[in-house]
Design a protein around this motif. Structure first.
Motif, PDB file in Angstrom:
ATOM      1  N   PRO A 117      -0.170  11.636   1.718  1.00 46.28           N
ATOM      2  CA  PRO A 117       0.892  10.815   2.306  1.00 46.28           C
ATOM      3  C   PRO A 117       1.274   9.661   1.376  1.00 46.28           C
ATOM      4  O   PRO A 117       0.405   8.992   0.819  1.00 46.28           O
ATOM      5  N   ALA A 118       2.563   9.427   1.230  1.00 47.92           N
ATOM      6  CA  ALA A 118       3.027   8.337   0.366  1.00 47.92           C
ATOM      7  C   ALA A 118       2.612   6.978   0.923  1.00 47.92           C
ATOM      8  O   ALA A 118       2.525   6.000   0.173  1.00 47.92           O
ATOM      9  N   SER A 119       2.331   6.916   2.216  1.00 52.15           N
ATOM     10  CA  SER A 119       1.936   5.643   2.821  1.00 52.15           C
ATOM     11  C   SER A 119       0.575   5.162   2.334  1.00 52.15           C
ATOM     12  O   SER A 119       0.227   3.992   2.527  1.00 52.15           O
ATOM     13  N   THR A 120      -0.227   6.029   1.707  1.00 47.24           N
ATOM     14  CA  THR A 120      -1.539   5.623   1.199  1.00 47.24           C
ATOM     15  C   THR A 120      -1.477   5.139  -0.249  1.00 47.24           C
ATOM     16  O   THR A 120      -2.504   4.779  -0.820  1.00 47.24           O
ATOM     17  N   ILE A 121      -0.279   5.130  -0.843  1.00 50.67           N
ATOM     18  CA  ILE A 121      -0.112   4.748  -2.247  1.00 50.67           C
ATOM     19  C   ILE A 121       0.619   3.408  -2.332  1.00 50.67           C
ATOM     20  O   ILE A 121       1.609   3.175  -1.633  1.00 50.67           O
ATOM     21  N   GLN A 122       0.119   2.531  -3.186  1.00 52.55           N
ATOM     22  CA  GLN A 122       0.759   1.234  -3.395  1.00 52.55           C
ATOM     23  C   GLN A 122       1.945   1.350  -4.342  1.00 52.55           C
ATOM     24  O   GLN A 122       3.052   0.905  -4.034  1.00 52.55           O
ATOM     25  N   GLN A 123       1.740   1.966  -5.511  1.00 49.80           N
ATOM     26  CA  GLN A 123       2.802   2.063  -6.504  1.00 49.80           C
ATOM     27  C   GLN A 123       2.476   3.132  -7.527  1.00 49.80           C
ATOM     28  O   GLN A 123       1.341   3.602  -7.616  1.00 49.80           O
ATOM     29  N   ILE A 124       3.507   3.513  -8.291  1.00 43.64           N
ATOM     30  CA  ILE A 124       3.341   4.427  -9.415  1.00 43.64           C
ATOM     31  C   ILE A 124       3.835   3.723 -10.669  1.00 43.64           C
ATOM     32  O   ILE A 124       4.929   3.156 -10.681  1.00 43.64           O
ATOM     33  N   GLU A 125       3.017   3.765 -11.724  1.00 46.00           N
ATOM     34  CA  GLU A 125       3.386   3.195 -13.014  1.00 46.00           C
ATOM     35  C   GLU A 125       3.743   4.327 -13.969  1.00 46.00           C
ATOM     36  O   GLU A 125       2.957   5.262 -14.144  1.00 46.00           O
ATOM     37  N   VAL A 126       4.902   4.243 -14.583  1.00 39.42           N
ATOM     38  CA  VAL A 126       5.341   5.234 -15.562  1.00 39.42           C
ATOM     39  C   VAL A 126       5.257   4.597 -16.941  1.00 39.42           C
ATOM     40  O   VAL A 126       5.966   3.635 -17.238  1.00 39.42           O
ATOM     41  N   TYR A 155     -12.011  -5.262   6.782  1.00 39.01           N
ATOM     42  CA  TYR A 155     -11.634  -3.881   6.506  1.00 39.01           C
ATOM     43  C   TYR A 155     -10.190  -3.645   6.930  1.00 39.01           C
ATOM     44  O   TYR A 155      -9.619  -4.371   7.741  1.00 39.01           O
ATOM     45  N   ASN A 156      -9.599  -2.620   6.381  1.00 35.07           N
ATOM     46  CA  ASN A 156      -8.316  -2.105   6.866  1.00 35.07           C
ATOM     47  C   ASN A 156      -8.072  -0.721   6.289  1.00 35.07           C
ATOM     48  O   ASN A 156      -8.816  -0.253   5.423  1.00 35.07           O
ATOM     49  N   GLY A 157      -7.061  -0.041   6.786  1.00 29.64           N
ATOM     50  CA  GLY A 157      -6.802   1.314   6.327  1.00 29.64           C
ATOM     51  C   GLY A 157      -5.534   1.897   6.899  1.00 29.64           C
ATOM     52  O   GLY A 157      -4.806   1.253   7.662  1.00 29.64           O
ATOM     53  N   THR A 158      -5.273   3.135   6.533  1.00 30.72           N
ATOM     54  CA  THR A 158      -4.091   3.871   6.954  1.00 30.72           C
ATOM     55  C   THR A 158      -4.493   5.296   7.310  1.00 30.72           C
ATOM     56  O   THR A 158      -5.287   5.918   6.609  1.00 30.72           O
ATOM     57  N   ILE A 159      -3.937   5.814   8.407  1.00 32.79           N
ATOM     58  CA  ILE A 159      -4.148   7.195   8.808  1.00 32.79           C
ATOM     59  C   ILE A 159      -2.785   7.851   8.992  1.00 32.79           C
ATOM     60  O   ILE A 159      -1.889   7.274   9.625  1.00 32.79           O
ATOM     61  N   ASN A 160      -2.626   9.045   8.429  1.00 28.57           N
ATOM     62  CA  ASN A 160      -1.364   9.775   8.538  1.00 28.57           C
ATOM     63  C   ASN A 160      -1.654  11.207   8.963  1.00 28.57           C
ATOM     64  O   ASN A 160      -2.531  11.870   8.400  1.00 28.57           O
ATOM     65  N   LEU A 655       2.048   1.105  13.861  1.00 31.26           N
ATOM     66  CA  LEU A 655       2.244   2.504  14.225  1.00 31.26           C
ATOM     67  C   LEU A 655       3.697   2.900  14.024  1.00 31.26           C
ATOM     68  O   LEU A 655       4.605   2.190  14.460  1.00 31.26           O
ATOM     69  N   SER A 656       3.915   4.026  13.361  1.00 31.81           N
ATOM     70  CA  SER A 656       5.268   4.529  13.152  1.00 31.81           C
ATOM     71  C   SER A 656       5.258   6.046  13.179  1.00 31.81           C
ATOM     72  O   SER A 656       4.217   6.682  12.938  1.00 31.81           O
ATOM     73  N   CYS A 657       6.389   6.633  13.465  1.00 32.67           N
ATOM     74  CA  CYS A 657       6.532   8.084  13.428  1.00 32.67           C
ATOM     75  C   CYS A 657       7.782   8.418  12.619  1.00 32.67           C
ATOM     76  O   CYS A 657       8.699   7.595  12.485  1.00 32.67           O
ATOM     77  N   MET A 695       7.120  16.591  10.522  1.00 34.88           N
ATOM     78  CA  MET A 695       6.883  15.538  11.495  1.00 34.88           C
ATOM     79  C   MET A 695       5.619  14.791  11.093  1.00 34.88           C
ATOM     80  O   MET A 695       4.631  15.403  10.649  1.00 34.88           O
ATOM     81  N   SER A 696       5.630  13.454  11.238  1.00 33.06           N
ATOM     82  CA  SER A 696       4.511  12.656  10.748  1.00 33.06           C
ATOM     83  C   SER A 696       4.307  11.422  11.619  1.00 33.06           C
ATOM     84  O   SER A 696       5.274  10.839  12.133  1.00 33.06           O
ATOM     85  N   VAL A 697       3.037  11.043  11.790  1.00 32.29           N
ATOM     86  CA  VAL A 697       2.663   9.805  12.476  1.00 32.29           C
ATOM     87  C   VAL A 697       1.771   9.008  11.537  1.00 32.29           C
ATOM     88  O   VAL A 697       0.814   9.555  10.969  1.00 32.29           O
ATOM     89  N   ASN A 698       2.072   7.719  11.381  1.00 35.13           N
ATOM     90  CA  ASN A 698       1.324   6.867  10.460  1.00 35.13           C
ATOM     91  C   ASN A 698       0.801   5.643  11.212  1.00 35.13           C
ATOM     92  O   ASN A 698       1.547   4.967  11.930  1.00 35.13           O
TER      93      ASN A 698
END
Length: 721
Positions: A117-126, A155-160, A655-657, A695-698
């Motif tokens: 899931p893209a929601s678990t990524i902060q950034q991409i460096e090229v 603590y904190n985290g993300t679930i997708n 929470l988002s969908c 379909m996705s829930v984050n």
């Protein structure tokens, strides 16, 4: 006072979006501004001296997309019709995770990134002009994926959780971080199940020579795949001067498939060969890497660092294939099996030193890499006399090793207007290869001097001009060195080449960046390749088959234009355009006959994102890929794809969908690859599900206060091709 407010209001409009809510005691007489709420859109793209950064968390599409889908919007990156990632139109690059190599992305990065899931990524460096501290591997540069950094004690985290149908199937991903005093732990992982139901494929081949023939094959295939991955990092800050960090990444996947193929070979309306083939296949893959890094910081200057690093990595792949033949004419093989077990192991040790002064800094380091590759492959043919499968004498075991020793030194000089980074890297490569059935050994060694120079000129109005010159390498990996011959289709064969030499490239790049209300990034580059290894197909007129091998007989250059525009059309509506145009001019050989290629490749992705009231976000994209050259002799047909989606914030920042429909107007798409050889032309068509629904829930949880410490230096080798 009014003039000051007007100036502030204008400045905020230029910086991003603005919302002002004013409360007054009397609508007729404004006495003061009680409440002002300012909402500014975070910039998605920013430039540093040696890299361009795309912020996933500033992109609203990241809540309901995977990493591969968002990559289409990242400057200099594109994704072709087969899902392959391209950097400046090239498939040769390095992928790092948090500045370090990862076994998760060694074999098939596109397949794994499709599940993250893209929601678990902060950034991409090229990094299109990598400095000398990076390994010389990767012709077009480096992609560095940064997972979400956590910044608290706690603590904190993300679930997708997502579902994709009718193809690809469900998946889940998560990231987590914990910090307690001097100890920090971060992790990300996930699992997915990907099914591709009934899809058809066919192939037509016209061959010349003394006995011209026509081959037609029609087939049907079903495939499935299950995969899981986990990446972890642990750090312990003994004190302000000593940091110990370790990482562990593991992944595993299982695949299976079955299908049939009806084949007919004829000449002058006379059947030469005919058969009906049923096949089954299954595969298992696994990968793991573990590393430890010890960083010492100078007491006098916190920017002076000494780092010791070690890393071990291994991966394997086990493929089994079986076929049975019925309704045969002039084909006398009732059954066939092939097996291939590949393993890869690597040890790497590295020392890095950074020293900073008033106006410049120095970096230096040494590294050793020890790799071992093995491939145990066998072929079995069904014998009617015994009623059993018997091993073919061509079965064998291949062993290869590759040791790389390197040293580098680079300097960075910065002023108010100028940044200059220059350095040189020396790499010595030793290669050997041997077969179990043969006492002969192949030994080779290569010495490469790899300079790099980056000059950045800061202009007015948040703009800059960047010039980069570098030399890079591409070493053949186990999959290309492996001499195992794939005979899963009786009408064609393909194999690797253990005698391959590294490919070298010289790259020149000039780019311009500007950020304001609109951000613009554009670059033009020219690359020249020498001894490029590429697949070459030739037609065997006696066996009526095409045989594909990999050879070091291609050289030439490419001129590329890359551009990216991010523009807020309205306060709530954003436009992103990302594309590249590449002109390729190369030449090689097929059966000692010169083959030349001069062609254009064009790719562009356009995306619209709308932020509405009550937490609603809408997005739409159009991706256009022109005819894409996949080898010296073959090209893929053009593709136009569309996507429409939404994201709804149910609980603010928690929470988002989201939902997305891809290509709603076309159920299937035919991927075609056309190959032109000296004595043949061949057209392969594979059907794929084009209309899909996601379909996705984050869900985000927890909160942190201090950043988990990460090593500023570490093992950065991981030659993936």
């Amino acid at each position: 006072m009014k003039k000051q407010l007007r100036s502030i209001y204008t400045a905020l409009l230029l910086a991003g979006s603005l919302t002002v809510v004013a409360q007054t005691p009397d609508s007729a007489h404004i006495k003061g501004l009680k409440t002002v709420t300012v909402t500014a859109q975070k910039p998605i793209i920013r430039r540093e001296i040696d890299r361009l950064i795309y912020d996933f968390q500033a992109d609203p599409d990241s809540k309901g997309s995977n990493v591969l889908e968002i990559m289409r919007k990242v400057p200099y990156l594109s994704v072709d019709a087969a899902g392959n990632i391209l950097l400046k139109g090239n498939t040769s690059f390095r992928i790092l995770v948090n500045g370090k190599p990862s076994a998760l992305l060694e074999k098939d990065p596109s397949q794994l990134l499709r599940t993250i899931p893209a929601s678990t990524i902060q950034q991409i460096e090229v990094i299109t002009t990598p400095p000398s501290k990076y390994d010389g591997e990767g012709l077009s540069g480096i992609i560095n994926i940064i997972t979400i950094k956590r910044k608290t004690d706690g603590y904190n985290g993300t679930i997708n959780v997502s579902e994709r149908f009718p193809a690809n199937g469900p998946g889940t991903g998560a990231s987590f971080a914990l910090k307690s005093g001097k100890l920090g732990i971060s992790a990300f992982g996930g699992a997915s199940k990907s099914d591709r139901p009934h899809t058809i494929n066919d192939m037509q081949r016209h061959s010349g020579g003394e006995s011209p023939a026509y081959l037609e094959q029609d087939g049907d295939k079903r495939s499935g795949r299950k995969s899981a991955y986990l990446g972890t990092e642990i750090s312990y800050e003994a004190d302000s001067l000593h940091l110990l960090a370790a990482q562990l990444n593991i992944s595993r996947d299982n695949s299976d498939g079955k299908g049939y193929l009806l084949s007919d070979l004829s000449t002058n309306h006379t059947t030469l060969q005919h058969y009906y083939l049923n096949n089954t296949e299954d595969g298992k893959g696994n990968s793991m890497d573990a590393g430890i890094n010890y960083q010492i910081t100078s007491r006098k200057n916190k920017n002076n660092l000494l780092t010791f690093s070690y890393r071990y990595a291994t991966n394997g792949k086990d493929l089994n294939y079986q076929q049975t033949f019925t309704d045969t004419i002039n084909y006398f093989n009732p059954g066939y099996r092939q097996y291939n077990n590949e393993t890869f192991g690597e040890h790497a040790a590295q020392i890095d030193y950074v020293r900073t002064f008033k106006k410049f800094s120095m970096e230096a380091g040494v590294k050793g890499i020890w790799r071992n590759n093995t491939s145990d492959y066998s072929y079995e043919y069904y014998q009617s006399s015994s009623g059993k499968f018997e091993r073919d004498p061509s079965s064998d075991r291949f062993n290869g090793s590759q040791d790389v020793f390197s040293a580098y030194n680079s300097y960075t000089f910065s002023t108010k207007k100028w940044d200059v980074k220059a350095g040189v890297r020396v790499e010595q490569t030793f290669m050997s290869a041997a077969y179990q059935s043969d006492s002969a050994h192949l030994h080779k060694q290569f010495l490469n001097l790899l300079p790099s120079l980056i000059i950045n000129r800061k202009l007015n109005n948040n703009s800059s001009l960047n010039l980069g010159i570098s030399q890079r390498l591409k070493r053949p990996n186990i999959y290309r060195l492996n001499p195992f011959t794939d005979r899963s289709n009786p009408s064609s064969e393909s194999s690797g080449n253990p005698a391959l030499r590294p490919t070298s490239i010289t790259d020149f790049q000039l780019s311009y960046s500007w950020s304001g209300k609109m951000s613009v990034n554009a670059g033009i580059s020219y690359s020249y390749n020498n001894n490029m290894f590429m697949e070459i197909a030739a037609f065997d007129t006696t066996r009526y088959i095409t045989r594909t091998t990999i050879q070091n007989n291609v050289k030439g250059g490419g001129l590329a234009l890359n551009y990216s525009i991010n523009y807020p059309l309205l306060r709530w509506l954003n436009l992103n355009i990302n594309g590249n145009t590449v002109y390729i001019s190369v030449k090689g050989e097929e059966n000692e006959t010169a083959v030349r290629l001069n062609t254009w490749i064009n790719m562009v992705n356009t995306a619209l994102a709308a932020r509405l009231n009550k937490g609603w976000k809408l997005n739409a994209s159009l991706n256009v890929i022109g005819r894409n050259q996949v080898s010296l002799q073959a090209y893929a047909n053009a593709i136009i794809s569309t996507s429409f989606g939404f994201n709804k914030e149910l609980i603010k920042d928690r929470l988002s969908c989201s939902g997305t429909i891809n290509n709603p107007f076309t159920q299937y798409r035919n991927n075609r690859i056309t190959m032109n050889g000296i004595l043949f032309t061949q057209d392969n068509r594979t059907q794929e599900y084009f209309r899909t629904v996601n379909m996705s829930v984050n869900y985000n949880f927890g909160k942190l206060r201090q950043g988990i410490q990460k090593n500023k230096r570490g093992i950065k080798n991981d030659d993936g091709n």
